[in-house]
Enzyme design. Structure first.
Site, PDB file in Angstrom:
ATOM      1  N   THR A 262      -7.746   6.456  11.010  1.00 42.15           N
ATOM      2  CA  THR A 262      -8.381   7.527   9.949  1.00 42.15           C
ATOM      3  C   THR A 262      -9.075   8.423  11.060  1.00 42.15           C
ATOM      4  O   THR A 262      -9.738   8.063  11.899  1.00 42.15           O
ATOM      5  CB  THR A 262      -9.118   6.803   9.119  1.00 42.15           C
ATOM      6  OG1 THR A 262      -9.744   7.905   8.210  1.00 42.15           O
ATOM      7  CG2 THR A 262     -10.259   6.036   9.625  1.00 42.15           C
TER       8      THR A 262
ATOM      9  N   LYS B 298     -13.235   1.184  10.501  1.00 38.99           N
ATOM     10  CA  LYS B 298     -11.949   1.608  11.227  1.00 38.99           C
ATOM     11  C   LYS B 298     -12.253   1.761  12.510  1.00 38.99           C
ATOM     12  O   LYS B 298     -11.119   1.214  13.514  1.00 38.99           O
ATOM     13  CB  LYS B 298     -11.634   2.672  10.441  1.00 38.99           C
ATOM     14  CG  LYS B 298     -11.101   2.626   9.083  1.00 38.99           C
ATOM     15  CD  LYS B 298      -9.738   1.611   8.827  1.00 38.99           C
ATOM     16  CE  LYS B 298      -8.422   2.242   9.522  1.00 38.99           C
ATOM     17  NZ  LYS B 298      -7.296   1.374   8.915  1.00 38.99           N
TER      18      LYS B 298
ATOM     19  N   TYR C  19     -16.849   2.692   5.982  1.00 41.23           N
ATOM     20  CA  TYR C  19     -15.693   2.921   6.277  1.00 41.23           C
ATOM     21  C   TYR C  19     -15.140   3.094   7.525  1.00 41.23           C
ATOM     22  O   TYR C  19     -14.166   2.557   8.268  1.00 41.23           O
ATOM     23  CB  TYR C  19     -14.774   3.603   5.233  1.00 41.23           C
ATOM     24  CG  TYR C  19     -13.482   3.972   5.177  1.00 41.23           C
ATOM     25  CD1 TYR C  19     -12.160   2.931   5.160  1.00 41.23           C
ATOM     26  CD2 TYR C  19     -12.952   5.174   5.730  1.00 41.23           C
ATOM     27  CE1 TYR C  19     -11.044   3.111   5.442  1.00 41.23           C
ATOM     28  CE2 TYR C  19     -11.519   5.538   5.699  1.00 41.23           C
ATOM     29  CZ  TYR C  19     -10.436   4.482   5.621  1.00 41.23           C
ATOM     30  OH  TYR C  19      -9.332   4.784   5.835  1.00 41.23           O
TER      31      TYR C  19
ATOM     32  N   TRP D  65      -6.054  12.108   4.883  1.00 34.26           N
ATOM     33  CA  TRP D  65      -5.669  12.402   3.434  1.00 34.26           C
ATOM     34  C   TRP D  65      -4.282  11.882   3.222  1.00 34.26           C
ATOM     35  O   TRP D  65      -3.463  12.797   3.059  1.00 34.26           O
ATOM     36  CB  TRP D  65      -5.752  13.974   3.179  1.00 34.26           C
ATOM     37  CG  TRP D  65      -7.160  14.437   3.722  1.00 34.26           C
ATOM     38  CD1 TRP D  65      -8.373  13.878   4.368  1.00 34.26           C
ATOM     39  CD2 TRP D  65      -7.879  15.668   3.327  1.00 34.26           C
ATOM     40  NE1 TRP D  65      -9.485  14.723   4.393  1.00 34.26           N
ATOM     41  CE2 TRP D  65      -9.196  15.775   3.946  1.00 34.26           C
ATOM     42  CE3 TRP D  65      -7.364  16.859   2.621  1.00 34.26           C
ATOM     43  CZ2 TRP D  65      -9.836  16.800   3.629  1.00 34.26           C
ATOM     44  CZ3 TRP D  65      -8.172  17.974   2.375  1.00 34.26           C
ATOM     45  CH2 TRP D  65      -9.324  17.822   2.861  1.00 34.26           C
TER      46      TRP D  65
ATOM     47  N   VAL E  37       1.265   3.506   2.319  1.00 35.81           N
ATOM     48  CA  VAL E  37       2.157   3.771   3.614  1.00 35.81           C
ATOM     49  C   VAL E  37       2.937   2.437   3.648  1.00 35.81           C
ATOM     50  O   VAL E  37       4.407   2.527   3.949  1.00 35.81           O
ATOM     51  CB  VAL E  37       1.317   3.883   5.068  1.00 35.81           C
ATOM     52  CG1 VAL E  37       1.972   3.860   6.042  1.00 35.81           C
ATOM     53  CG2 VAL E  37       0.324   5.175   4.833  1.00 35.81           C
TER      54      VAL E  37
ATOM     55  N   THR F 181      -9.521   0.450   2.153  1.00 40.51           N
ATOM     56  CA  THR F 181      -9.527   1.872   1.954  1.00 40.51           C
ATOM     57  C   THR F 181     -10.460   2.547   0.869  1.00 40.51           C
ATOM     58  O   THR F 181     -10.354   3.800   0.986  1.00 40.51           O
ATOM     59  CB  THR F 181      -8.403   2.435   1.898  1.00 40.51           C
ATOM     60  OG1 THR F 181      -7.584   1.755   0.588  1.00 40.51           O
ATOM     61  CG2 THR F 181      -7.204   2.157   2.855  1.00 40.51           C
TER      62      THR F 181
ATOM     63  N   ASP G 137       2.282  -8.809   1.204  1.00 37.79           N
ATOM     64  CA  ASP G 137       1.047  -8.200   0.504  1.00 37.79           C
ATOM     65  C   ASP G 137      -0.197  -9.030   0.948  1.00 37.79           C
ATOM     66  O   ASP G 137       0.158 -10.046   1.683  1.00 37.79           O
ATOM     67  CB  ASP G 137       1.257  -7.883  -0.952  1.00 37.79           C
ATOM     68  CG  ASP G 137       1.442  -9.242  -1.699  1.00 37.79           C
ATOM     69  OD1 ASP G 137       1.205 -10.165  -0.994  1.00 37.79           O
ATOM     70  OD2 ASP G 137       1.910  -9.206  -2.812  1.00 37.79           O
TER      71      ASP G 137
ATOM     72  N   GLY H 275       0.929  -1.312   0.008  1.00 34.09           N
ATOM     73  CA  GLY H 275      -0.094   0.199   0.053  1.00 34.09           C
ATOM     74  C   GLY H 275       0.974   1.277  -0.104  1.00 34.09           C
ATOM     75  O   GLY H 275       2.098   1.376   0.135  1.00 34.09           O
TER      76      GLY H 275
END
Ligand SMILES: NC(=O)c1ccc[n+]([C@@H]2O[C@H](COP(=O)([O-])OP(=O)(O)OC[C@H]3O[C@@H](n4cnc5c(N)ncnc54)[C@H](OP(=O)(O)O)[C@@H]3O)[C@@H](O)[C@H]2O)c1
Length: 291
Positions: free
Chosen positions: A101, A129, A125, A150, A12, A62, A31, A10
């Protein structure tokens, strides 16, 4: 000195893998195929093989809009998957660093959201989370939950890349100007987590209660998506990534009906002393590097 990294492919995750040597740390990253976090036994197997000192979870579902119609999958990855990683961390008595998030908040607060503010997600979402945060905290004592907002960077999909693509296709763009938050470079998130992992692995004697729990990663300055787009095109023109900026028009969210309501304000502040990020220099580095 090994870190077991979930979600290594991803935005990050890739930065964590690339930047670990700077901290004298080794990362064994997987992964989704190499280690599916919804598969508890797969995590146990990989952890037994690499004997990590810390686990980092950069894996997540995400797709904010799609999550509205894929609730089960979003919860399986963001809640059950996170919970599995926490269980394995607890079994091995090692820390888990987990990313969450700004979308756990409803966006109705006028100031920055701090760690003591009560989440009230307005999307599947965000709900998934937040459920993941609770599961992680419930399973594993040695936990860090780092909320970020973001995310952008050189890898994967993000707003910077979307703007550059649309800007190349059109002379004029409409961009939402009534959602306020803070862009955060994936590189800075990686460095924040690696800095924490470094201390946990190399200087455990120095750890105190202040090193654990929930942290926000503030990023300056706060902007709307329209202001973020303006900065992207300004910098892209300056460093020669584009010849001419498109005209961008500020519009309200109603101009872009989406399956999900996004928070009006989701800017993160902190009362835990996390060092704030300056995102604009990192945006410039990304644009120069990708040029
Ligand atoms: N992106 C943002 O703007 C944003 C904002 C706030 C917070 N965050 C949080 O920041 C963290 C990192 O986000 P990101 O932008 O780096 O996300 P990303 O680019 O979408 O990467 C997430 C990675 O997780 C992997 N993954 C999905 N399901 C998995 C599974 N079952 N097992 C193992 N891996 C799985 C994905 O693999 P595949 O590609 O193969 O599916 C993907 O490589 C996440 O916790 C996210 O919630 C992101």
């Amino acid at each position: 000195m090994t870190i077991l990294l979930a979600g290594a492919n991803g935005q990050v995750g890739r930065e964590i893998s690339e930047r670990a040597t700077k901290f004298g740390l080794e990362v064994v990253g997987f992964d989704a195929q190499g280690m599916d976090i919804t598969d508890l036994e797969a995590i146990r197997r990989q952890a037994a093989a690499c004997q990590p000192k810390v686990i980092i979870n950069a894996a997540a579902y995400t797709a904010v809009d799609k999550a509205e119609s894929e609730r089960d999958l979003a919860f399986a990855i963001n809640c059950d998957g996170a919970s599995n990683l926490a269980r394995v961390s607890a079994e091995r008595n090692i820390p888990l660093l987990h990313i969450s998030t700004d979308y756990v908040f409803d966006g109705e607060k006028d100031g920055d959201y701090i760690e003591s503010d009560v989440p009230n997600p307005v999307s599947v979402y965000g709900e998934s989370k937040y459920a993941g945060e609770l599961a992680v905290a419930g399973h594993c004592e040695q936990t860090v939950i780092l909320r970020v907002s973001w995310v952008f960077g050189q890898y994967g999909h993000n707003f910077v890349k979307t703007m550059l693509r649309l800007g190349a296709e059109r002379d004029e763009l409409n961009v939402v100007n009534d959602q306020y938050g803070a862009p955060t470079p994936a590189t800075s998130i990686a460095d924040t987590l690696l800095g924490m992992a470094e201390k946990m692995i190399k200087r455990p004697d120095e750890l105190t209660i202040d090193d654990w729990g929930l942290f926000h990663l503030p990023s300056d300055p706060g902007v709307t998506w329209y202001e973020f787009a303006a900065e992207i095109f300004e910098q892209a023109e300056k460093v020669g990534v584009i010849e001419q900026k498109p005209k961008i028009n500020p519009v309200g969210s109603e101009a872009y009906p989406t399956p999900v309501k996004r928070p009006r304000n989701s800017r993160l502040g902190t009362i835990r002393g996390t060092t704030a990020i300056e995102w604009r220099p990192e945006l410039q580095r990304m644009l120069v590097k990708g040029n």
